[in-house]
Design an enzyme around this catalytic site. Structure first.
Site, PDB file in Angstrom:
ATOM      1  N   LYS A  17       0.851  -1.199   0.000  1.00 30.77           N
ATOM      2  CA  LYS A  17       0.000   0.000   0.000  1.00 30.77           C
ATOM      3  C   LYS A  17       0.887   1.250   0.000  1.00 30.77           C
ATOM      4  CE  LYS A  17      -0.214  -0.473   5.005  1.00 30.77           C
ATOM      5  NZ  LYS A  17      -0.891  -1.174   6.094  1.00 30.77           N
TER       6      LYS A  17
ATOM      7  N   TYR B 139      16.777  29.839   9.114  1.00 28.67           N
ATOM      8  CA  TYR B 139      15.591  30.558   9.600  1.00 28.67           C
ATOM      9  C   TYR B 139      15.536  30.536  11.119  1.00 28.67           C
ATOM     10  CZ  TYR B 139      13.577  30.613   4.906  1.00 28.67           C
ATOM     11  OH  TYR B 139      13.333  30.840   3.576  1.00 28.67           O
TER      12      TYR B 139
ATOM     13  N   MET C 187      12.706  24.529   3.206  1.00 26.13           N
ATOM     14  CA  MET C 187      11.942  23.840   2.164  1.00 26.13           C
ATOM     15  C   MET C 187      12.836  23.027   1.239  1.00 26.13           C
ATOM     16  SD  MET C 187       9.259  25.395  -0.597  1.00 26.13           S
ATOM     17  CE  MET C 187       8.145  26.106   0.587  1.00 26.13           C
TER      18      MET C 187
ATOM     19  N   ARG D 127     -10.426  -0.322  15.143  1.00 31.00           N
ATOM     20  CA  ARG D 127     -10.340   0.530  13.966  1.00 31.00           C
ATOM     21  C   ARG D 127     -11.220  -0.161  12.929  1.00 31.00           C
ATOM     22  NH1 ARG D 127      -4.452   1.493  11.386  1.00 31.00           N
ATOM     23  NH2 ARG D 127      -5.012  -0.601  10.708  1.00 31.00           N
TER      24      ARG D 127
HETATM   25  C1  LIG Z   1      -0.100  -2.076   6.767  1.00 28.35           C
HETATM   26  C2  LIG Z   1      -0.647  -3.328   7.310  1.00 28.35           C
HETATM   27  C3  LIG Z   1       0.202  -4.384   7.702  1.00 28.35           C
HETATM   28  C4  LIG Z   1       1.705  -4.284   7.696  1.00 28.35           C
HETATM   29  O1  LIG Z   1       2.171  -3.658   8.854  1.00 28.35           O
HETATM   30  P1  LIG Z   1       3.765  -3.482   9.113  1.00 28.35           P
HETATM   31  O2  LIG Z   1       3.837  -2.940  10.485  1.00 28.35           O
HETATM   32  O3  LIG Z   1       4.248  -2.522   8.089  1.00 28.35           O
HETATM   33  O4  LIG Z   1       4.350  -4.830   8.952  1.00 28.35           O
HETATM   34  C5  LIG Z   1      -0.393  -5.575   8.070  1.00 28.35           C
HETATM   35  N1  LIG Z   1      -1.735  -5.710   8.117  1.00 28.35           N
HETATM   36  C6  LIG Z   1      -2.581  -4.697   7.785  1.00 28.35           C
HETATM   37  C7  LIG Z   1      -4.043  -4.905   7.853  1.00 28.35           C
HETATM   38  C8  LIG Z   1      -2.057  -3.483   7.395  1.00 28.35           C
HETATM   39  O5  LIG Z   1      -2.892  -2.478   7.064  1.00 28.35           O
END
Ligand SMILES: *Cc1c(COP(=O)(O)O)cnc(C)c1O
Length: 349
Positions: A33, A245, A293, A125
């Protein structure tokens, strides 16, 4: 003169082999992802070609991924309409069902569909409650077009090895899914620290990219992304002169300063504090003054460098990303996914 993220192909292969060794017997869903945790889909072929499955958050990501591979894709957010269901099926995705509103959408399918039922075991969640999960099972069992490919859950605190929630969540998951024959629970932290959470599929993310889910670097893993940027200017400051800055840093002795061409618009964290290390010609040198930046300033009094030399910001054995994350009050995940279009990505062996 541009910041460069160089993506090591052999490190990807190595880290995937570490996953396969630790989770031997389990199938691997590589989490790619967010454009492969910021590494760019077109730079991570060792993962795409050698995983059992690939997971993305959204349909748009699945569409990009499908253009370059036939590997099964797991769609983590699931679908929210019949139209999305059709798109997901057309892309040959396995679809996560995590909310009751998704049950009827999937159940109205006119074609065969593979689903992953996600149970909320305590993270609160995404996920069906235990009751919702038990209630939906017969609905799907009565629908020959819906195949429950896997039952999954996600840890809230796997990065804290001794956190009591790990056992609570695992016990709940085991109790609810004892009859299932395909289950998935482990993310990177669990793969590295909780052998009992490794079921039929593991879901590694961050460890594939060579960063540790814990606060300290893990020397079994190899960093995949090396971020570097050129030195644009070198100058000598007199004791008492300030930098950048807000003039937040003042030289207390004569200091050689390198100005490096990377800043928060590239994704280098603005909150990196004074003394955050930057690697210049093999020597760790402290960041001084505010990150701006396009530029950062580094005290190179302890090394020799020339304009045009490269500074490494993270991803070297001497400078793990965890160190930069710690100095910026964040985690490696945020740094990796935060690089911007101005950074040039290239493949490294
Ligand atoms: C992103 C994700 C993972 C991977 O988590 P890591 O800590 O990067 O290994 C596993 N399961 C779900 C549902 C996720 O959204």
């Amino acid at each position: 003169m541009q910041a460069i993220a160089s993506i090591s192909q052999s490190a990807l292969t190595h880290n995937l082999s570490v996953v396969k060794r630790l989770a031997s017997g389990a199938k691997v869903v590589s989490m790619i992802k967010a454009d492969a945790y910021g590494h760019h889909l077109d730079c991570i072929h060792p993962l795409i070609d050698n995983s059992d499955m690939l997971a993305v958050s959204e349909l748009a990501e699945a569409q990009k991924l499908r253009a370059i591979t036939e590997c099964p894709i797991l769609l983590l957010s699931g679908v929210y309409s019949e139209d999305e269901l059709q798109r997901a099926i057309d892309l040959n995705c396995h679809i996560v069902v995590h909310h009751t509103s998704q049950i009827s959408i999937v159940n109205n399918t006119k074609q065969t569909v593979n689903i992953w039922l996600k149970i909320d075991t305590g993270m609160h969640r995404l996920g069906l409650s235990g009751e919702e999960y038990k209630e939906c099972l017969p609905l799907f069992d009565n629908n020959s077009l819906v195949e429950i490919a896997c039952v999954m859950s996600h840890f809230a605190c796997a990065d804290e090895i001794d956190h009591p929630m790990n056992k609570t969540q695992l016990d709940r998951f085991e109790a609810l899914t004892a009859k299932e024959n395909t289950r998935s629970m482990a993310n990177s932290a669990a793969i590295l620290s909780q052998a009992e959470a490794i079921f039929d599929f593991v879901r590694p993310g961050i460890m594939l990219y060579g960063a540790s889910p814990f606060n300290t670097p893990n020397n079994q893993l190899k960093p995949v992304m090396k971020l570097s940027a050129p030195i644009l200017s070198i100058k000598t400051l007199q004791s008492g002169e300030s930098v950048g800055y807000g003039a937040t840093w003042t030289a207390d002795k004569n200091t050689t300063l390198a100005v490096v061409g990377i800043g928060y618009a590239d994704g280098y964290p603005r909150h990196a504090k004074n003394t955050t290390p930057v690697l210049i010609n093999g020597v760790l040198c402290p960041l001084v003054g505010r990150v701006s930046m396009d530029l950062i300033c580094v005290d190179i009094s302890t090394t020799k460098a020339n304009v045009g030399d490269n500074a490494v910001l993270w991803g070297d054995e001497k400078l793990p990303i965890e160190v930069v994350a710690h100095n910026s009050d964040t985690i490696s995940y945020e740094l990796l996914t935060g690089l911007n279009a101005r950074v040039n990505f290239e493949l490294a062996p």
